[in-house]
Design a protein around this motif. Structure first.
Motif, mmCIF file in Angstrom:
data_model
loop_
_atom_site.group_PDB
_atom_site.id
_atom_site.type_symbol
_atom_site.label_atom_id
_atom_site.label_comp_id
_atom_site.label_asym_id
_atom_site.label_seq_id
_atom_site.Cartn_x
_atom_site.Cartn_y
_atom_site.Cartn_z
ATOM 1 N N GLY A 130 -0.071 80.939 -47.382
ATOM 2 C CA GLY A 130 0.219 79.799 -46.790
ATOM 3 C C GLY A 130 1.428 79.378 -47.828
ATOM 4 N N ASN A 131 1.645 78.549 -47.556
ATOM 5 C CA ASN A 131 3.394 78.440 -48.205
ATOM 6 C C ASN A 131 3.302 78.177 -49.509
ATOM 7 N N ALA A 132 4.706 78.534 -49.987
ATOM 8 C CA ALA A 132 4.310 78.786 -51.737
ATOM 9 C C ALA A 132 4.196 77.592 -52.893
ATOM 10 N N LEU A 133 5.077 76.171 -51.680
ATOM 11 C CA LEU A 133 4.642 75.305 -52.151
ATOM 12 C C LEU A 133 2.766 74.429 -52.238
ATOM 13 N N ASP A 134 2.369 74.713 -51.512
ATOM 14 C CA ASP A 134 0.995 74.488 -51.273
ATOM 15 C C ASP A 134 -0.025 74.944 -51.784
ATOM 16 N N THR A 137 -1.493 78.260 -58.314
ATOM 17 C CA THR A 137 -2.558 79.078 -59.201
ATOM 18 C C THR A 137 -4.226 79.319 -59.580
ATOM 19 N N SER A 138 -4.235 77.451 -60.152
ATOM 20 C CA SER A 138 -5.386 77.730 -60.971
ATOM 21 C C SER A 138 -6.570 77.738 -60.891
ATOM 22 N N LYS A 139 -6.631 77.851 -59.231
ATOM 23 C CA LYS A 139 -7.746 77.536 -58.439
ATOM 24 C C LYS A 139 -7.824 78.439 -57.552
ATOM 25 N N ILE A 140 -7.585 79.557 -57.884
ATOM 26 C CA ILE A 140 -8.146 80.585 -56.182
ATOM 27 C C ILE A 140 -8.478 82.061 -57.423
ATOM 28 N N ALA A 151 7.740 81.756 -48.504
ATOM 29 C CA ALA A 151 9.036 81.617 -49.881
ATOM 30 C C ALA A 151 9.825 79.477 -49.534
ATOM 31 N N ASN A 152 9.892 79.350 -50.753
ATOM 32 C CA ASN A 152 10.295 78.071 -50.582
ATOM 33 C C ASN A 152 10.731 77.960 -51.630
ATOM 34 N N ALA A 153 12.416 77.699 -51.408
ATOM 35 C CA ALA A 153 13.571 76.851 -51.906
ATOM 36 C C ALA A 153 13.073 75.406 -52.513
ATOM 37 N N LYS A 154 12.529 74.943 -52.160
ATOM 38 C CA LYS A 154 12.444 73.317 -52.963
ATOM 39 C C LYS A 154 12.084 73.057 -54.130
ATOM 40 N N GLY A 155 13.114 72.340 -55.778
ATOM 41 C CA GLY A 155 13.075 72.760 -56.871
ATOM 42 C C GLY A 155 14.084 73.618 -57.372
ATOM 43 N N ILE A 156 14.240 74.938 -56.505
ATOM 44 C CA ILE A 156 15.119 76.061 -56.942
ATOM 45 C C ILE A 156 16.677 75.334 -57.488
ATOM 46 N N ASN A 157 16.944 75.677 -58.365
ATOM 47 C CA ASN A 157 18.631 75.441 -57.753
ATOM 48 C C ASN A 157 19.745 76.097 -57.599
#
Length: 490
Positions: A130-134, A137-140, A151-157
C-alpha cells in the motif's frame, strides 16, 4: 578653488592611487571581450553539451588545450602534453534486460525505470503493502520478498535544486532502505504525482548508470537488491496481491576515456618556483538529454564554462606578469560523474602533491546579481586554511567588493554544495582549498544554461577576484597554512 574642493580632489586622487597600488600588475589582461568570445566558443552547440566519457568532452578538451598553447602555458600533463587521460568505468542496465509482471512486458525506461542496479534474475510473487505512509516496517516481515509500495512525498523537503533529479533518491532513503535492511530482495515503487512529473529527468539519470575511476566504490556494481519504479497505472496490477514478477536485470560494464587538461606557468623565484598555486575547473556538462523549452543540449555555459574561461583569462594575466610561485591550471574531466577528474589528478598528480600550496576552484561564476557572490570553504568545518580565506577576503575588499553569502557554507544547508565540486579531493588531502561561486539559478542543469544567459560584467568581476587571490598566494613569503585539526563533517 575652495579648500574643501581641494581636499576632496586630494582624497579622490589619493584613493585612486591606493586602489591602483592594490591591483595586481596584469589585471587589465582580463577582459569582458575575451571572456565572452571564449565562452560562446566553448559552450557552443558544436560540443553537444560536453558529456563526460564522450567524444564531445574530448573535443572540448582539445579546444581548451589549443587555448593553453595560444596563451603560452607549458604542457603539464602526461608525456609532455597538456593531457592526463584516465579511464571511466560505466555500469548500466543492458538493453536486453527485461521486466514482466504476470504476462505484461514493461518497456525499460518508458514503463519501468531501474533506480538501483543489480545483476539478478527474479521470479517471485510481489507483496503489495500500500501507501508508504501507512507502512510500519517494525511490524512486517519482508525478508526474502519482493515488496511494492506507493511513493508519498509528505515530509520530504523538495525546496532544493533539481528536485526532479533527487525525489526518487529521497523516497528510497526514507522508505526503501529500511525494507532492504530488513531483508527485502527487491523494491518496487509506484509513482505518485511528484514522481510522475519527475519521470523523464529521473529515468534519464537512471539510464546512464554509475561511473567511477579505478578503485572507486562504483567501479563495480555490488548491490544485490534492485529498485524499480513503475507508473501509477501499474497499481491496478499489483494491489490485489496476486502479481508475479519475472525480471532479468543485466548490468553491462564499459570503459570510457576522460581527460584532465593541464598547463603551467613557471614562477620567477629560484626557490618558490618549485611550489604551485592550482586553479581548478571542469570541462564536462550534461550532454544531450530530454528536451526543455524546445532544446535538448545542456550547454553548461555557467556550469562550468564560466570558470574555464575565467581560468584562461587568469592564465593570460600570469603569462603577462609571472608570479614568484609557479601556477598550474587543471580543467578536470568528468566532474559531473562524481568529481572523477579531480579525484584522479589528486591521486596521480603531474607535479609533487606536497608542492601544491593552494587550490582555487570555481563552480558557476557567471550568473545572478552583479554585486553578490560566495566562497565555500570559508567557515569551519569546511574551512581548512584561515590564511587562504583571509587572502580571498582581502582580495574581495580590494577589488570587486562582493556582498558575500556565507549561508551555503553551513553544515545544515540542504544543498551540501561544499561536497559537490573539484576542490573537495584536494581539501581532503589537507591542501588549502576554496570554491568561488555566484550560486545556483533556475537554469542550472538545463539547456537554458547557455552563453546568452551569462552576466558578463559579473563574470569579469569573479575572474578578477580569482586572479587577485591567486596573485597573493603565488607571491606570499609563506605558503597558506592548513588549519590544525581540520576535519570535515562527512
Amino acid at each position: 578653488m575652495k579648500k574643501s574642493n581641494l581636499l576632496f580632489l586630494f582624497l579622490l586622487v589619493t584613493n585612486t592611487v591606493l586602489a591602483q597600488l592594490n591591483n595586481p600588475p596584469a589585471l587589465n589582461a582580463i577582459t569582458i571581450q575575451d571572456l565572452k568570445k571564449d565562452l560562446y566558443a566553448f559552450a557552443d552547440a558544436h560540443f553537444n553539451g560536453r558529456s563526460a566519457g564522450t567524444l564531445d568532452e574530448l573535443k572540448a578538451s582539445m579546444w581548451l588545450a589549443d587555448q593553453y598553447r595560444a596563451i603560452g602555458l607549458k604542457p603539464a600533463g602526461d608525456d609532455g602534453t597538456y593531457f592526463q587521460y584516465f579511464t571511466l568505468w560505466r555500469n548500466h542496465i543492458a538493453d536486453n534486460a527485461s521486466v514482466v509482471i504476470n504476462n505484461t512486458t514493461f518497456s525499460l525506461w518508458k514503463d519501468v525505470a531501474v533506480a538501483q542496479m543489480a545483476n539478478i534474475s527474479l521470479n517471485a510473487p510481489i507483496v503489495y503493502l500500500g501507501n508508504a505512509l501507512d507502512i510500519d516496517t517494525s511490524k512486517i516481515d519482508v525478508k526474502g520478498k519482493v515488496i511494492a509500495i506507493e511513493a508519498n512525498a509528505k515530509g520530504i523537503n523538495l525546496n532544493v535544486s533539481l528536485p526532479t533529479w533527487r525525489y526518487n533518491r529521497y523516497v528510497f532513503t526514507k522508505y526503501g532502505l529500511p525494507l532492504i535492511k530488513k531483508g527485502a530482495i527487491a523494491i518496487i515503487f509506484i509513482a505518485d504525482d511528484v514522481a510522475e512529473n519527475a519521470w523523464e529527468d529521473a529515468a534519464e539519470n537512471f539510464k546512464r548508470g554509475t561511473y567511477d575511476i579505478d578503485g572507486g566504490v562504483n567501479e563495480n556494481v555490488t548491490t544485490t537488491v534492485p529498485v524499480l519504479w513503475f507508473h501509477a497505472s501499474a497499481k491496478a496490477l499489483l494491489q490485489q496481491n496476486t502479481a508475479t514478477i519475472k525480471a532479468n536485470l543485466i548490468v553491462a560494464k564499459y570503459p570510457y576515456p576522460s581527460v584532465n587538461v593541464v598547463g603551467k606557468i613557471d614562477g620567477t623565484d629560484a626557490k618558490l618556483k618549485a611550489e604551485y598555486l592550482l586553479y581548478s575547473g571542469h570541462t564536462d556538462a550534461h550532454g544531450i538529454r530530454n528536451e526543455i523549452k524546445n532544446d535538448s543540449i545542456y550547454y553548461g555555459a555557467d556550469d562550468n564554462g564560466s570558470v574555464d574561461v575565467a581560468m584562461l583569462a587568469n592564465a593570460r594575466a600570469f603569462i603577462k606578469k609571472p608570479a614568484k610561485r609557479s601556477v598550474i591550471f587543471v580543467i578536470h574531466g568528468a566532474e559531473e560523474r562524481g568529481l572523477l577528474g579531480s579525484r584522479y589528478f589528486s591521486s596521480h598528480p603531474t607535479v609533487p602533491i606536497k608542492n601544491i600550496v593552494a587550490v582555487l576552484n570555481g563552480d558557476m561564476i557567471g550568473r545572478n546579481t552583479t554585486d553578490s557572490a560566495a566562497i565555500l570553504g570559508m567557515k569551519p568545518p569546511h574551512r581548512n586554511s584561515l590564511d587562504l580565506v583571509t587572502m580571498a577576503l582581502d582580495a574581495n575588499n580590494e577589488g570587486p567588493k562582493f556582498k558575500l553569502d556565507d549561508t551555503w557554507d553551513d553544515v545544515s544547508h540542504i544543498e551540501g554544495w561544499y561536497f559537490r565540486s573539484d576542490h573537495l579531493p584536494y581539501a581532503r588531502l589537507g591542501i588549502p582549498a576554496i570554491m568561488y561561486t555566484s550560486l545556483l539559478h533556475p537554469d542550472y542543469h538545463t539547456p537554458q544554461d547557455n552563453a546568452e544567459s551569462i552576466n558578463y560584467p559579473k563574470l569579469k568581476k569573479m575572474a578578477d577576484w580569482m586572479y587577485r587571490t591567486g596573485w597573493k598566494v603565488a607571491n606570499a613569503t609563506n605558503r597558506p597554512a592548513t588549519d590544525k585539526g581540520f576535519k570535515l563533517e562527512r
